[in-house]
Design an enzyme around this catalytic site. Structure first.
Site, PDB file in Angstrom:
ATOM      1  CB  SER A 593       6.515   4.773   8.619  1.00  0.00           C
ATOM      2  OG  SER A 593       6.703   6.125   8.318  1.00  0.00           O
ATOM      3  CG  ASP A 668       6.752   6.222   0.567  1.00  0.00           C
ATOM      4  OD1 ASP A 668       6.219   7.322   0.794  1.00  0.00           O
ATOM      5  OD2 ASP A 668       6.996   5.377   1.446  1.00  0.00           O
ATOM      6  CG  HIS A 700       4.484   5.914   3.760  1.00  0.00           C
ATOM      7  ND1 HIS A 700       5.818   5.596   3.817  1.00  0.00           N
ATOM      8  CD2 HIS A 700       4.094   6.101   5.057  1.00  0.00           C
ATOM      9  CE1 HIS A 700       6.236   5.598   5.073  1.00  0.00           C
ATOM     10  NE2 HIS A 700       5.208   5.895   5.843  1.00  0.00           N
TER      11      HIS A 700
END
Length: 723
Positions: A593, A668, A700
């Site tokens: 991320s 995601d 995600h």
């Protein structure tokens, strides 16, 4: 640059490795749960303060029960509800009590929507009569019992409803709700993700009024994701997602007076392009508190609304040159004075304000941070909180009187201490771990902190780990770019300072985050030990912009995300690379991320420092991410184009020399796979060689079935082949 301090947790490992074997960790074990810690079920503290309830499932009969236990003895005192006596409701997944605990809301058939939201079937169980009825035949969202327990409000198809148990009357409070257009009583995607709440309504203390938010998202651009599944044709998920600089939903506030059957919009003032990140009724049933924040999120008004006249009044204003964090710490006392947390003196602390907004006192002070607020004991006028006063990689539990006196450290062991207090604050369950001790749970006295009884521990896991080559984390601080940064290092067994080892760096680096912390291992830590067993040294450094060292340190990256943080990681890599035992030609970095954004930047911008990088679910241009998170730190792209473009990996692919692995989930909803697709296209057009993988229909977190195992196998092989 120099190491300034080392504090190794090695005594435990000396004892452990006396009997240790050389058994290596494997990914099958790590992701198969072989080293999972034993935990405690989520509990609810009964209003008596002497008992708590937990949800338990009988593995033999399959029944679900709400069991009540004594805090002091740990013995079961009664079974409050059993699904065996609930007729058609054979099982349930969650529960919540009315204020008087005479009614219980039972949830079943829950279906996840986004990170925090779900819908399900709900029943009301009446404790005195043992009767039960279904709230609705349809799946509803965010139901909430009124304080008197006689009513419930909930959301169905974006409209808010109220059901009165006593009269049997059901009222639909709104009728304009429509998917991807109007939402009443629950938040839109970006509020849920970035302001961390879903239920956007609240009951007044007298159970006669409901305040709620309405989101008009008709002008918010839509985002779509293909969900492939196993059918002949894929399906498409379409939802409103405001990317940085785009239009947000228009939010408005309403108060429904149930007794008068009236619904009124509350005009909060002349605000334009604003957020309402919290609403909460005060102790006074006619006064509603509302927090209003500008789009830049650096100006916050706490507003009290008179529910009779619908008149707003600003009682507290906070400004910050960077941004203001939203919390759930606002607590109203019986006299409607309130407890508030703020970074206004440079560190996050607790304040006490009068109902008028006049400051009564700053309750806590010091060059350290409040990290959690547990609550206020009105009988003894004490506040309970967690802080990093005993070192910012540690957490401790404290009590202090409302006037800021008689501060007491309740936790005794150094490491990460967390607490769950009984309703009257007479007891708390202490959750403790550190880098050498897996989670321990004990019942402690709320006044003294002394242990009343041990609840459970993970000594069985320690015994199991005695057969493995456990690699300890060595904590230290290093001087980088004028700052003292926290680090940990994991070394191979039989480490020889005369040898040269490859270095693999992990970081996250997002604003306010912390990756260097004195707590027990997660799955990734076992992976790092596994890599150390393969001859790698693994390091983590929390650079500028990370949390719990004061507002100045945290907000140093404002309007320039990915600049100072990347400089710190590059400088740290060079520092470690200059050590006699590190092979400076073999340094890699990875992250997920925000960490993937960082690792990509490090590889592209410092090609002579990093040999390889792995980026999982990365943001590759902040122009692709949502308004609330991105603009909090960068303002809008229209105002700060350089802040967006000068540090986005997508614009620096020409710098790639080393080996690069790029990974994303196709479903995601948070960091869209668009980020990876755009980066892939840029790399292709720059004729750069790289590896990549897209996991179908994974969000995600990229998990489900053997997905995590496959991902970590891929990353491990990539490291072995390229570092």
């Amino acid at each position: 640059m120099k190491i300034t301090k080392l504090f190794f947790g090695i005594l435990f490992f000396i004892g452990l490795t006396t009997y240790a074997q050389d058994k290596a960790f494997t990914l099958d074990e790590i992701w198969g749960g072989a080293f999972r810690t034993e935990g405690l079920q989520s509990l609810y503290s009964m209003k008596s303060g002497t008992e708590y309830s937990v949800l338990e499932k009988d593995q033999v009969s399959g029944t679900t029960n709400i069991e009540v236990y004594s805090y002091e003895t740990g013995e079961k005192t009664k079974t409050l509800v059993s699904s065996s006596s609930l007729g058609d409701l054979s099982t349930f997944q969650g529960y919540s009590f009315s204020k008087d605990e005479n009614r219980i809301l039972l949830s079943s058939e829950l279906k996840q929507i986004y990170r925090r939201s779900s819908e399900g079937i709900y029943h009301i169980y009446d404790v005195p009569s043992k009767g039960i009825f279904k709230v609705s035949d349809k799946k509803i969202q965010s139901p909430m019992l009124s304080p008197d327990g006689n009513k419930i409000a909930y959301v169905l198809d974006n409209n808010i409803y109220m059901l009165n148990f006593v009269t049997g009357q059901e009222v639909q409070l709104t009728d304009d709700g429509k998917k991807n257009e109007i939402i009443n009583g629950i938040t839109d995607w970006v509020y849920e993700e970035e302001f961390s709440f879903v239920r956007a309504f609240d009951w007044s203390a007298d159970s006669n009024k409901i305040a709620f938010l309405r989101f008009d998202e008709r002008e918010v651009p839509e985002f779509s994701m293909d969900v492939y599944g196993k059918d002949l044709y894929q399906k498409q998920q379409v939802f409103k997602y405001p990317k940085a600089g785009e239009k947000n939903a228009k939010v408005s506030l309403f108060i429904a007076d149930i007794s008068a059957m009236a619904l009124d919009e509350v005009k909060l003032g002349t605000y334009k392009d604003f957020y309402i990140p919290r609403l909460k009724w005060t102790s006074n049933p006619d006064i509603l508190s509302v927090q209003v924040m500008n789009r830049h999120q650096n100006n916050l008004d706490l507003i009290f609304v008179d529910a009779k006249t619908k008149t707003p009044k600003v009682v507290l204003n906070e400004k910050d040159e960077a941004y203001i964090d939203i919390t759930d710490n606002l607590t109203f006392l019986d006299d409607n004075s309130f407890i508030w947390t703020s970074e206004k003196d440079g560190y996050n602390h607790i304040y006490h304000y009068a109902e008028t907004g006049e400051l009564i006192s700053q309750v806590t002070k010091g060059t350290w941070e409040i990290t959690d607020y547990y609550g206020y004991d009105k009988k003894n006028k004490k506040i309970y909180y967690q802080s990093v006063e005993n070192g910012n990689i540690n957490r401790d539990i404290y009590s202090i009187t409302l006037d800021g006196k008689d501060k007491k450290r309740l936790s005794q062991k150094e490491g990460s201490n967390d607490a769950e207090f009984s309703a009257d604050f007479s007891f708390y369950i202490n959750y403790f771990s550190n880098a050498t001790t897996p989670y321990e749970y004990s019942l402690n006295n709320g006044k003294t902190g002394k242990v009343v009884r041990e609840i459970t521990n993970n000594k069985g896991l320690l015994e199991k780990l005695a057969g493995y080559d456990v690699r300890p984390k060595e904590f230290s601080t290093i001087e980088i770019n004028g700052e003292t940064l926290n680090t940990w290092m994991i070394k191979p067994k039989d480490f020889d300072p005369k040898k040269k080892y490859p270095l693999f760096m992990y970081q996250y680096s997002g604003p306010g985050s912390q990756s260097v912390r004195n707590s027990w291992y997660g799955a990734n830590d076992y992976w790092y030990m596994m890599l150390a067993q393969e001859g790698y040294i693994v390091v983590c450094v929390d650079g500028k912009g990370t949390g719990f060292k004061g507002a100045k340190f945290k907000k140093a990256t404002q309007n320039d995300l990915g600049n100072l943080e990347v400089q710190d990681q590059i400088a740290a890599a060079k520092y470690f690379g200059a050590l006699d035992y590190i092979d400076a030609s073999r340094i890699g970095i990875w992250g997920w991320s925000y960490g993937g954004f960082m690792s990509s930047n490090c590889l592209f911008k410092a090609p002579d420092t990093f040999k390889m990088a792995i980026a999982v679910a990365p943001v590759t241009s902040w122009r692709f991410y949502d308004t609330i998170y991105t603009e909090r730190y960068l303002m809008t792209p229209q105002e700060n184009a350089k802040g967006y473009d000068n540090n986005s990996p997508i614009n620096f692919v020409d710098g790639l020399k080393g080996k690069f692995l790029l990974v994303h989930g196709s479903a995601d909803d948070n960091v869209h796979v668009q980020n990876t697709m755009q980066l892939v296209e840029a790399l292709v057009q720059a004729n750069k060689d790289f590896d990549w993988a897209v996991y179908p229909d994974k969000n995600h977190g990229i998990y489900g079935g053997k997905t995590r195992l496959h991902l970590y196998n891929k990353m491990t092989n990539f490291i072995k082949n390229n570092l």
